[in-house]
Write a protein that holds these residues in place. Structure first.
Motif, PDB file in Angstrom:
ATOM      1  N   PRO A   8      43.937  42.768  33.588  1.00 49.06           N
ATOM      2  CA  PRO A   8      43.872  42.133  33.234  1.00 49.06           C
ATOM      3  C   PRO A   8      44.985  41.610  31.989  1.00 49.06           C
ATOM      4  O   PRO A   8      45.040  42.872  31.468  1.00 49.06           O
ATOM      5  CB  PRO A   8      42.053  42.049  32.150  1.00 49.06           C
ATOM      6  CG  PRO A   8      41.973  43.673  31.846  1.00 49.06           C
ATOM      7  CD  PRO A   8      43.127  44.147  32.924  1.00 49.06           C
ATOM      8  N   THR A  11      44.458  37.537  27.250  1.00 49.94           N
ATOM      9  CA  THR A  11      43.823  36.718  26.874  1.00 49.94           C
ATOM     10  C   THR A  11      43.037  36.705  28.182  1.00 49.94           C
ATOM     11  O   THR A  11      42.422  35.548  28.258  1.00 49.94           O
ATOM     12  CB  THR A  11      45.032  35.416  27.222  1.00 49.94           C
ATOM     13  OG1 THR A  11      45.888  35.751  28.192  1.00 49.94           O
ATOM     14  CG2 THR A  11      45.931  35.663  26.309  1.00 49.94           C
ATOM     15  N   GLU A  12      42.575  37.198  29.139  1.00 50.64           N
ATOM     16  CA  GLU A  12      41.731  37.409  29.783  1.00 50.64           C
ATOM     17  C   GLU A  12      40.400  38.342  29.871  1.00 50.64           C
ATOM     18  O   GLU A  12      39.720  38.044  30.500  1.00 50.64           O
ATOM     19  CB  GLU A  12      42.144  37.242  31.673  1.00 50.64           C
ATOM     20  CG  GLU A  12      43.404  36.801  31.960  1.00 50.64           C
ATOM     21  CD  GLU A  12      43.849  37.738  33.056  1.00 50.64           C
ATOM     22  OE1 GLU A  12      44.348  36.575  33.926  1.00 50.64           O
ATOM     23  OE2 GLU A  12      44.314  39.065  33.015  1.00 50.64           O
ATOM     24  N   THR A  15      37.013  36.623  30.188  1.00 49.89           N
ATOM     25  CA  THR A  15      36.745  35.717  30.929  1.00 49.89           C
ATOM     26  C   THR A  15      35.855  36.766  31.663  1.00 49.89           C
ATOM     27  O   THR A  15      34.896  36.925  32.427  1.00 49.89           O
ATOM     28  CB  THR A  15      38.238  35.755  32.065  1.00 49.89           C
ATOM     29  OG1 THR A  15      38.699  34.671  31.356  1.00 49.89           O
ATOM     30  CG2 THR A  15      36.916  34.734  32.763  1.00 49.89           C
ATOM     31  N   THR A  59      41.326  39.485  42.271  1.00 48.54           N
ATOM     32  CA  THR A  59      41.532  37.848  41.741  1.00 48.54           C
ATOM     33  C   THR A  59      41.488  37.428  43.055  1.00 48.54           C
ATOM     34  O   THR A  59      41.794  37.944  43.788  1.00 48.54           O
ATOM     35  CB  THR A  59      42.803  37.945  40.616  1.00 48.54           C
ATOM     36  OG1 THR A  59      43.976  38.035  41.706  1.00 48.54           O
ATOM     37  CG2 THR A  59      43.676  38.555  39.877  1.00 48.54           C
ATOM     38  N   VAL A  63      43.062  33.933  39.840  1.00 50.85           N
ATOM     39  CA  VAL A  63      42.214  34.273  38.985  1.00 50.85           C
ATOM     40  C   VAL A  63      42.012  35.964  38.454  1.00 50.85           C
ATOM     41  O   VAL A  63      40.595  35.416  39.850  1.00 50.85           O
ATOM     42  CB  VAL A  63      41.439  32.961  38.619  1.00 50.85           C
ATOM     43  CG1 VAL A  63      40.377  32.862  37.545  1.00 50.85           C
ATOM     44  CG2 VAL A  63      42.532  31.499  38.339  1.00 50.85           C
ATOM     45  N   PRO A  64      41.100  35.834  37.382  1.00 55.78           N
ATOM     46  CA  PRO A  64      39.881  36.878  37.711  1.00 55.78           C
ATOM     47  C   PRO A  64      38.229  36.622  38.583  1.00 55.78           C
ATOM     48  O   PRO A  64      38.582  35.887  37.583  1.00 55.78           O
ATOM     49  CB  PRO A  64      40.189  37.253  35.814  1.00 55.78           C
ATOM     50  CG  PRO A  64      41.138  37.317  35.871  1.00 55.78           C
ATOM     51  CD  PRO A  64      41.561  35.743  36.154  1.00 55.78           C
ATOM     52  N   TYR A  67      35.972  42.430  37.734  1.00 54.67           N
ATOM     53  CA  TYR A  67      36.549  43.889  37.270  1.00 54.67           C
ATOM     54  C   TYR A  67      36.094  45.096  37.104  1.00 54.67           C
ATOM     55  O   TYR A  67      34.330  44.641  38.238  1.00 54.67           O
ATOM     56  CB  TYR A  67      36.416  43.041  36.067  1.00 54.67           C
ATOM     57  CG  TYR A  67      35.180  42.953  34.813  1.00 54.67           C
ATOM     58  CD1 TYR A  67      35.610  43.910  34.077  1.00 54.67           C
ATOM     59  CD2 TYR A  67      34.639  42.567  34.383  1.00 54.67           C
ATOM     60  CE1 TYR A  67      34.317  44.318  33.244  1.00 54.67           C
ATOM     61  CE2 TYR A  67      33.268  42.804  33.569  1.00 54.67           C
ATOM     62  CZ  TYR A  67      33.309  43.794  32.994  1.00 54.67           C
ATOM     63  OH  TYR A  67      32.243  43.663  32.213  1.00 54.67           O
TER      64      TYR A  67
END
Length: 176
Positions: A8, A11-12, A15, A59, A63-64, A67
């Motif tokens: 990641p 900034t994610e 998320t 993703t 977009v994740p 995880y």
């Protein structure tokens, strides 16, 4: 949609917390609201995994949507967390993350991947069993795995409904 697995971006991180909250909400449906209410890893904790290169996202169109986090426990890769946003579930994202973790373990000379999970929750132990994991007997647990399980118990997870599982990753022949 195109899917990929990658670390990641910094900034994610938030998320990932959102993904875990969404995935955790599924526990309400199996009578485990206390598990659903558990807060995800903090931004600081997740940042350590990012710094140590032990976190990956799967993703959809970059977009994740899921995880995985890995620790090292008793010399093995230990799947600390695997979460997929339920809106993106049943599309192979969890299996892809799991395969990635096993590949990472193999590439880093870790003989196996271990995890702790709920025995009867369909997307927990039964899912991992379908993906090549087996329940470990008490005598097979190393010192660190025992400590981890004891820590989970102190945090309120009922040890009578939890299992420790392991998947050997020494060669490609072990892949399902």
């Amino acid at each position: 949609m195109t899917s990929s697995i990658r670390p990641p971006g910094a900034t994610e991180i938030e998320t990932l917390r959102d993904i875990e909250r969404a995935a955790g909400a599924l526990f309400i449906d199996v009578g485990m609201a206390d598990v659903a209410a558990d807060e995800p890893f903090s931004v600081d904790e997740l940042t350590v995994y990012l710094r140590d290169e032990r976190v990956w996202v799967v993703t959809d169109d970059d977009v994740p949507v899921g995880y995985a986090l890995v620790d090292i426990v008793d010399g093995n890769a230990h799947l600390e967390q695997l979460s997929v946003d339920p809106r993106h579930g049943r599309r192979g994202h969890g299996a892809a993350l799991l395969a990635h973790v096993c590949d990472w373990a193999r590439a880093n000379a870790r003989p196996a991947v271990t995890l702790t999970t709920f025995e009867h929750v369909p997307w927990n132990a039964p899912y991992y069993a379908r993906n090549g994991f087996v329940v470990m007997a008490e005598a097979e647990l190393g010192t660190e795995l025992r400590r981890l399980r004891d820590e989970e118990t102190r945090h309120g997870l009922d040890p009578t409904i939890r299992v420790v599982m392991r998947r050997e990753v020494g060669s490609r022949q072990n892949d399902p």
